[in-house]
Design an enzyme around this catalytic site. Structure first.
Site, mmCIF file in Angstrom:
data_model
loop_
_atom_site.group_PDB
_atom_site.id
_atom_site.type_symbol
_atom_site.label_atom_id
_atom_site.label_comp_id
_atom_site.label_asym_id
_atom_site.label_seq_id
_atom_site.Cartn_x
_atom_site.Cartn_y
_atom_site.Cartn_z
ATOM 1 N N HIS A 449 0.854 -1.217 -0.054
ATOM 2 C CA HIS A 449 0.016 0.042 0.138
ATOM 3 C C HIS A 449 0.836 1.169 -0.068
ATOM 4 C CE1 HIS A 449 0.666 0.724 4.188
ATOM 5 N NE2 HIS A 449 0.529 -0.330 4.411
ATOM 6 N N CYS A 468 2.890 -4.987 6.780
ATOM 7 C CA CYS A 468 2.515 -4.755 5.219
ATOM 8 C C CYS A 468 3.682 -3.984 4.691
ATOM 9 C CB CYS A 468 1.354 -3.941 5.275
ATOM 10 S SG CYS A 468 -0.069 -5.068 5.652
#
Length: 558
Positions: A449, A468
């Site tokens: 992301h 992440c």
């Protein structure tokens, strides 16, 4: 010369009276067969402390050839046997241990033959033949899929294994029939060009190790050294740069001065070690300079092993994340179309090593705070100050989606174990996921992301996330992934990223995402690329890689 003796009690053989001259094929073949017929256990011990590593495959090999010897002809070692011994000796250039493949026993037998101490009995010739066969099978298996089981805890590796049968026995038969031992053995190595380049780097490190004179003392500094500053560590730093050929020999007027000629060498060294090439000699640069050739031999070896774990499928399009390099690459038709700096998980919230197919994107995403961050970060912050949620553009929701006013709750009675709500952050420029996320559903709840904290990409150490992967170039990646959907122009992508309304876009094809942990590789131009072992996995893996072969469940099973 160390002698290896047969453990006579393990075999029911008729050795007495056997002439010490060359023997017929039938006698050697008979002795090979008796080894497997007479074994009293499943260890198949040939010499003292010498076992057949792959008895089932060795037996299958000899059964298919009616127990005819493979490496001996007319009582003499064939040229194939000598070629294979040479290859076993060079196993260290694959980061493997030659002794795993019976090298001491092979050398001892060859030396005795070469000195004409004895031609050897049929039993000894049979045992030597079996040892060479067993060594080939194990070596080929390690080249194909690695020595250490990638599922062992220290590896942190969850990428799918190779699914194809390596056909080792056919490779051995073909090698012997065609007289091409090297070609058929090397065919089991990974086909990735980087593997061969890393081998060449490993050879160079072994050569550099021989150049060391004296001790390799660690460099220590308290504060960073900038160009044109003087420091007592400069002479040793200069020596290290000269040793690694980052500097040409030159005359200096002040040995303690960090001069302009040294600056270029420092910058080149920093570049190869994944550091910001600003020329400032800080702790990360010193840490890299303190690595000696032996350290880099170990580091190269463990990363060759990691490459052997990878599936051998050639992918035409994929996304590659290297955790240790803090990077993401989008590769199509073997060309890197996009390289982006990345931020990965902290040492205590490690990004996992795995692979999964990317299937969709989400523009202007909301962020549902995952349980770990909720437990460790959000709930403690709200208990201190209920205004925390509003300041982060977050909302408290029931699991059915109804919003709850945080001021109506008694936070003193709430803990992570009894928290019955979700916390969701609305889209916007301050959203923790940034303006787009790239989804490849997986059991780790990890994805790629954007991020609003753009300044973090300038740091050398980018192990900063909760697991992440944040990337520096999210728009560029979205544009490339949606290139086969003409309606998604660059302008429309930017509008969707900044709309403040969550929008999901499915990809027209699944794109493999591979998340690796490589602390060393060799670039296409032959430049070695060394990275810090941020998760401290190399040392434990090296211990397993150099451990003596044993049936302890830690090593690969053929």
């Amino acid at each position: 010369m160390k002698k290896y003796f047969f453990v006579w009690g393990m075999f029911a053989l008729t050795a007495p009276g056997l002439a010490q001259t060359s023997h017929t094929d039938e006698r050697i073949s008979l002795e090979i067969r008796k080894v497997f017929e007479a074994s009293e256990d499943q260890n198949f011990r040939l010499f003292e402390n010498t076992y057949i590593h792959s008895p089932d495959l060795v037996l299958e090999f000899y059964s298919q050839r009616d127990f005819r010897e493979a490496w001996i002809e007319d009582g003499k070692l064939t040229r194939h046997a000598y070629e294979f011994r040479y290859l076993v000796r060079r196993a260290k250039y694959d980061g493997l241990v030659p002794e795993d493949y019976h090298l001491p026993q092979i050398d001892d037998f060859f030396e005795a033959r070469e000195k004409n101490e004895r031609y050897g009995s049929a039993m000894e010739l049979a045992a030597a033949d079996i040892v060479l066969t067993d060594a080939f099978i194990l070596y080929a298996g390690h080249l194909y899929s690695g020595k250490v089981d990638p599922e062992h805890a220290v590896s942190g590796w969850n990428i799918e294994k190779k699914s194809t049968d390596p056909k080792i026995l056919k490779g051995l038969e073909d090698a012997l029939a065609e007289g091409e031992i090297r070609e058929h053995l090397e065919a089991f190595r990974p086909k990735f060009p980087v593997y061969q380049r890393m081998q060449r780097s490993l050879v160079r490190y072994y050569e550099k190790e021989k150049e060391i004179t004296g001790t390799w003392n660690p460099i220590s500094i308290r504060t960073a050294i900038k160009p044109n500053e003087r420091h007592a560590a400069i002479p040793v730093i200069r020596e290290r740069l000269l040793f690694w050929n980052e500097l040409e020999v030159y005359e200096w007027t002040d040995k303690d001065l960090y001069d302009s000629l040294m600056l270029s060498g420092v910058q080149a060294f920093q570049q190869k070690n994944g550091l910001n090439p600003d020329g400032v000699i800080g702790s990360a640069t010193v840490r890299a300079l303190n690595k000696n050739p032996r350290d880099l031999i170990r580091q190269t070896a463990v990363n060759l092993e990691r490459l052997r774990w990878l599936p051998d499928t050639i992918l035409q399009e994929f996304i590659l994340v290297n955790i240790a390099n803090y990077s993401m690459d989008y590769i199509k038709n073997r060309d890197t179309l996009l390289h982006s700096n990345a931020i990965v998980g902290r040492a205590y919230r490690r990004t996992p090593v795995f692979n999964a197919p990317m299937t969709y994107l989400v523009f202007s995403p909301t962020w549902t705070v995952p349980p770990g961050i909720l437990r460790n970060d959000v709930i403690p912050a709200v208990k201190k100050d209920p205004r925390y949620l509003a300041s982060k553009n977050m909302r408290l929701l029931t699991h059915s989606g109804n919003e709850v006013d945080p001021y109506t709750l008694d936070w003193s009675s709430i803990s992570a174990s009894n928290f019955p709500y979700m916390v969701r952050q609305d889209p916007g420029p301050d959203n923790s996921l940034g303006l787009v996320k790239f989804m490849f559903p997986n059991r780790y709840n990890v994805y790629i992301h954007d991020t609003p904290a753009r300044e973090l990409f300038a740091r050398d150490d980018r192990a900063l996330s909760s697991g992440c992967i944040r990337i520096q170039k999210p728009f560029e990646l979205a544009y490339l992934l949606l290139a086969d959907q003409p309606l998604w122009t660059g302008e429309r992508i930017l509008m969707a990223m900044n709309s403040g309304r969550e929008q999901k876009v499915s990809l027209r094809r699944q794109i493999p995402v591979i998340i690796l942990y490589l602390t060393f590789w060799t670039a296409g131009d032959g430049t070695p690329m060394v990275r810090h072992d941020v998760y401290e996995r190399d040392q434990d893996l090296y211990k397993l890689l150099t451990r003596k072969i044993a049936s302890d469940g830690l090593l690969q099973k053929l």
